[in-house]
Design an enzyme around this catalytic site. Structure first.
Site, PDB file in Angstrom:
ATOM      1  N   ASN A   9       0.870  -1.179   0.000  1.00 53.95           N
ATOM      2  CA  ASN A   9       0.000   0.000   0.000  1.00 53.95           C
ATOM      3  C   ASN A   9       0.905   1.227   0.000  1.00 53.95           C
ATOM      4  O   ASN A   9       1.547   1.528   1.008  1.00 53.95           O
ATOM      5  CB  ASN A   9      -0.894  -0.042   1.254  1.00 53.95           C
ATOM      6  CG  ASN A   9      -1.722   1.216   1.416  1.00 53.95           C
ATOM      7  OD1 ASN A   9      -1.795   2.057   0.514  1.00 53.95           O
ATOM      8  ND2 ASN A   9      -2.353   1.360   2.578  1.00 53.95           N
ATOM      9  N   TRP A  10       0.939   1.902  -1.127  1.00 57.68           N
ATOM     10  CA  TRP A  10       1.864   3.033  -1.257  1.00 57.68           C
ATOM     11  C   TRP A  10       1.335   4.311  -0.610  1.00 57.68           C
ATOM     12  O   TRP A  10       2.045   5.297  -0.522  1.00 57.68           O
ATOM     13  CB  TRP A  10       2.180   3.289  -2.741  1.00 57.68           C
ATOM     14  CG  TRP A  10       3.012   2.228  -3.383  1.00 57.68           C
ATOM     15  CD1 TRP A  10       3.476   1.068  -2.805  1.00 57.68           C
ATOM     16  CD2 TRP A  10       3.491   2.202  -4.736  1.00 57.68           C
ATOM     17  NE1 TRP A  10       4.202   0.342  -3.713  1.00 57.68           N
ATOM     18  CE2 TRP A  10       4.229   1.013  -4.903  1.00 57.68           C
ATOM     19  CE3 TRP A  10       3.366   3.069  -5.828  1.00 57.68           C
ATOM     20  CZ2 TRP A  10       4.845   0.682  -6.114  1.00 57.68           C
ATOM     21  CZ3 TRP A  10       3.962   2.744  -7.034  1.00 57.68           C
ATOM     22  CH2 TRP A  10       4.698   1.557  -7.171  1.00 57.68           C
ATOM     23  N   LYS A  11       0.071   4.307  -0.232  1.00 53.18           N
ATOM     24  CA  LYS A  11      -0.545   5.490   0.400  1.00 53.18           C
ATOM     25  C   LYS A  11      -0.286   6.733  -0.457  1.00 53.18           C
ATOM     26  O   LYS A  11      -0.329   6.642  -1.687  1.00 53.18           O
ATOM     27  CB  LYS A  11      -0.030   5.634   1.842  1.00 53.18           C
ATOM     28  CG  LYS A  11      -0.219   4.342   2.648  1.00 53.18           C
ATOM     29  CD  LYS A  11       0.060   4.460   4.111  1.00 53.18           C
ATOM     30  CE  LYS A  11      -0.123   3.085   4.759  1.00 53.18           C
ATOM     31  NZ  LYS A  11       0.039   3.135   6.224  1.00 53.18           N
ATOM     32  N   HIS A  94      -9.419   0.927   5.207  1.00 54.52           N
ATOM     33  CA  HIS A  94      -8.101   1.069   5.830  1.00 54.52           C
ATOM     34  C   HIS A  94      -8.219   1.936   7.085  1.00 54.52           C
ATOM     35  O   HIS A  94      -9.030   2.855   7.141  1.00 54.52           O
ATOM     36  CB  HIS A  94      -7.118   1.696   4.836  1.00 54.52           C
ATOM     37  CG  HIS A  94      -5.708   1.672   5.345  1.00 54.52           C
ATOM     38  ND1 HIS A  94      -5.220   2.648   6.186  1.00 54.52           N
ATOM     39  CD2 HIS A  94      -4.710   0.775   5.177  1.00 54.52           C
ATOM     40  CE1 HIS A  94      -3.961   2.337   6.502  1.00 54.52           C
ATOM     41  NE2 HIS A  94      -3.637   1.207   5.899  1.00 54.52           N
ATOM     42  N   GLU A  96      -6.571   4.304   8.166  1.00 55.07           N
ATOM     43  CA  GLU A  96      -6.458   5.755   7.956  1.00 55.07           C
ATOM     44  C   GLU A  96      -7.771   6.327   7.429  1.00 55.07           C
ATOM     45  O   GLU A  96      -8.141   7.462   7.743  1.00 55.07           O
ATOM     46  CB  GLU A  96      -5.285   6.048   7.006  1.00 55.07           C
ATOM     47  CG  GLU A  96      -3.954   5.864   7.742  1.00 55.07           C
ATOM     48  CD  GLU A  96      -2.828   5.264   6.921  1.00 55.07           C
ATOM     49  OE1 GLU A  96      -2.854   5.365   5.685  1.00 55.07           O
ATOM     50  OE2 GLU A  96      -1.909   4.677   7.531  1.00 55.07           O
ATOM     51  N   GLU A 166      -5.268  -5.514  10.676  1.00 57.65           N
ATOM     52  CA  GLU A 166      -4.199  -4.551  10.932  1.00 57.65           C
ATOM     53  C   GLU A 166      -4.468  -3.831  12.243  1.00 57.65           C
ATOM     54  O   GLU A 166      -5.260  -2.873  12.278  1.00 57.65           O
ATOM     55  CB  GLU A 166      -4.145  -3.501   9.812  1.00 57.65           C
ATOM     56  CG  GLU A 166      -3.899  -4.063   8.440  1.00 57.65           C
ATOM     57  CD  GLU A 166      -3.402  -2.976   7.490  1.00 57.65           C
ATOM     58  OE1 GLU A 166      -2.228  -3.040   7.102  1.00 57.65           O
ATOM     59  OE2 GLU A 166      -4.174  -2.062   7.171  1.00 57.65           O
ATOM     60  N   GLY A 172       2.576   1.688  10.852  1.00 54.13           N
ATOM     61  CA  GLY A 172       3.525   2.787  10.706  1.00 54.13           C
ATOM     62  C   GLY A 172       4.271   3.124  11.987  1.00 54.13           C
ATOM     63  O   GLY A 172       4.903   4.167  12.088  1.00 54.13           O
ATOM     64  N   SER A 212       3.448  -2.663  10.184  1.00 53.88           N
ATOM     65  CA  SER A 212       4.903  -2.733  10.323  1.00 53.88           C
ATOM     66  C   SER A 212       5.496  -4.073   9.896  1.00 53.88           C
ATOM     67  O   SER A 212       6.488  -4.525  10.468  1.00 53.88           O
ATOM     68  CB  SER A 212       5.330  -2.387  11.756  1.00 53.88           C
ATOM     69  OG  SER A 212       4.936  -1.065  12.072  1.00 53.88           O
ATOM     70  N   GLY A 233       2.884  -1.334   4.276  1.00 56.04           N
ATOM     71  CA  GLY A 233       2.971   0.091   3.944  1.00 56.04           C
ATOM     72  C   GLY A 233       4.413   0.478   3.712  1.00 56.04           C
ATOM     73  O   GLY A 233       4.957   0.324   2.618  1.00 56.04           O
ATOM     74  N   GLY A 234       5.057   0.961   4.755  1.00 56.85           N
ATOM     75  CA  GLY A 234       6.418   1.501   4.655  1.00 56.85           C
ATOM     76  C   GLY A 234       7.396   0.625   3.890  1.00 56.85           C
ATOM     77  O   GLY A 234       8.126   1.114   3.016  1.00 56.85           O
TER      78      GLY A 234
HETATM   79  P1  PGA Z   1       2.930  -0.141   7.631  1.00 60.36           P
HETATM   80  O1  PGA Z   1       1.453   0.127   6.995  1.00 60.36           O
HETATM   81  O2  PGA Z   1       3.425  -1.402   7.007  1.00 60.36           O
HETATM   82  O3  PGA Z   1       3.722   1.061   7.239  1.00 60.36           O
HETATM   83  O4  PGA Z   1       2.716  -0.264   9.088  1.00 60.36           O
HETATM   84  C1  PGA Z   1       0.566  -0.932   6.852  1.00 60.36           C
HETATM   85  C2  PGA Z   1      -0.739  -0.420   6.296  1.00 60.36           C
HETATM   86  O5  PGA Z   1      -1.101   0.730   6.557  1.00 60.36           O
HETATM   87  O6  PGA Z   1      -1.431  -1.154   5.573  1.00 60.36           O
END
Ligand code: PGA
Length: 249
Positions: A9-11, A94, A96, A166, A172, A212, A233-234
């Site tokens: 997920n590149w956000k 998600h 967020e 998640e 993150g 993470s 994500g990251g």
């Molecule tokens: P992260 O993000 O790997 O940076 O914790 C995961 C996500 O938001 O799906």
């Protein structure tokens, strides 16, 4: 029977040039790993460019989707538009979206059903906050997110739906749920699915872990019986770290 799925997920990251280069690298890894599925969800504005280099095996996804096909919905994206850009999957709910943009289970359910109607595979994200975990409400929260998120959703093919567990406190933050904690939540979610769908359907739905996930912890997470993949994500933003995650042992 559940093909592992590693989803990036590149956000809201990367320029067009960076997106194209990273997608090309990831497409190469996906092509070299035929026993697992690899997905990326770039920003909408990069989808067209990324598609040119994605090849056959790299699955493209949207980061969200509207329940309507078209109309006066400023700022939203139609499932038809995602399809037109080559997307086969889409992330919905998600954390967020839930916590920064206040999307609730009802809205997420509409998005999910809209995606399914147009043939997109939704990845329904669920997960508890730290306050909810600390007050022993994790299972209650997951129960509600799954039931309300999947309200009026019938399923005859388990490959048409993916769930991503998640824990919000792990996204993150560099904190991952312990593998036992994650496995416990996944088993709980699978039992919820078994209450909603036929046995073979519930057993076939993939449940990803997210929060993470990185090269150092992916092997241990993926060794758990009910963890069928990762939403990353990251660590999906660099070709090197995402390749290592895709190539989990
Ligand atoms: P992260 O993000 O790997 O940076 O914790 C995961 C996500 O938001 O799906």
């Amino acid at each position: 029977m559940r093909t592992p799925l590693i989803a990036g997920n590149w956000k809201m990251h990367l320029s067009l040039a960076e997106a194209r280069a990273l997608a090309a690298a990831v497409a190469g890894v996906a092509a070299a790993c035929p026993d697992r599925e690899v997905m990326i969800a770039p920003p909408y504005t990069a989808l067209a460019a990324v598609r040119e280099v994605a090849g056959e095996r790299l699955i493209l996804a949207g980061q969200n989707v509207c329940w309507e096909e078209k109309g006066a919905f400023t700022g939203e994206i139609s499932p038809l538009m995602l399809r037109e850009l080559g997307c086969r999957m889409v992330i919905v709910g998600h954390s967020e979206r839930r916590h920064i943009f206040h999307e609730d289970n009802r809205m997420i359910n509409r998005r999910l059903r809209g995606a399914l109607r147009q043939g997109l595979i939704p990845i329904l994200c669920i997960g508890e906050t730290l306050a909810e975990r600390d007050s022993a409400k994790t299972m209650e929260v997951l129960d509600q997110q799954v039931r309300e998120g999947l309200d009026q959703v019938s399923l005859s093919d388990p490959a048409r739906l993916v769930i991503a567990y998640e824990p919000v406190w792990a996204i993150g933050t560099g904190k991952t749920a312990g593998t036992d904690q994650a496995q416990e939540a996944h088993v709980f979610v699978r039992r919820l699915l078994a209450a909603l769908y036929e046995k073979n359907i519930a057993a076939g739905i993939r449940i990803l872990y997210g929060g993470s996930v990185n090269p150092a912890n992916v092997d241990e997470l993926m060794a758990q019986a009910d963890i069928d993949g990762a939403l990353v994500g990251g660590a999906s933003l660099s070709a090197e770290s995402f390749e290592r995650v895709i190539r989990f042992a």
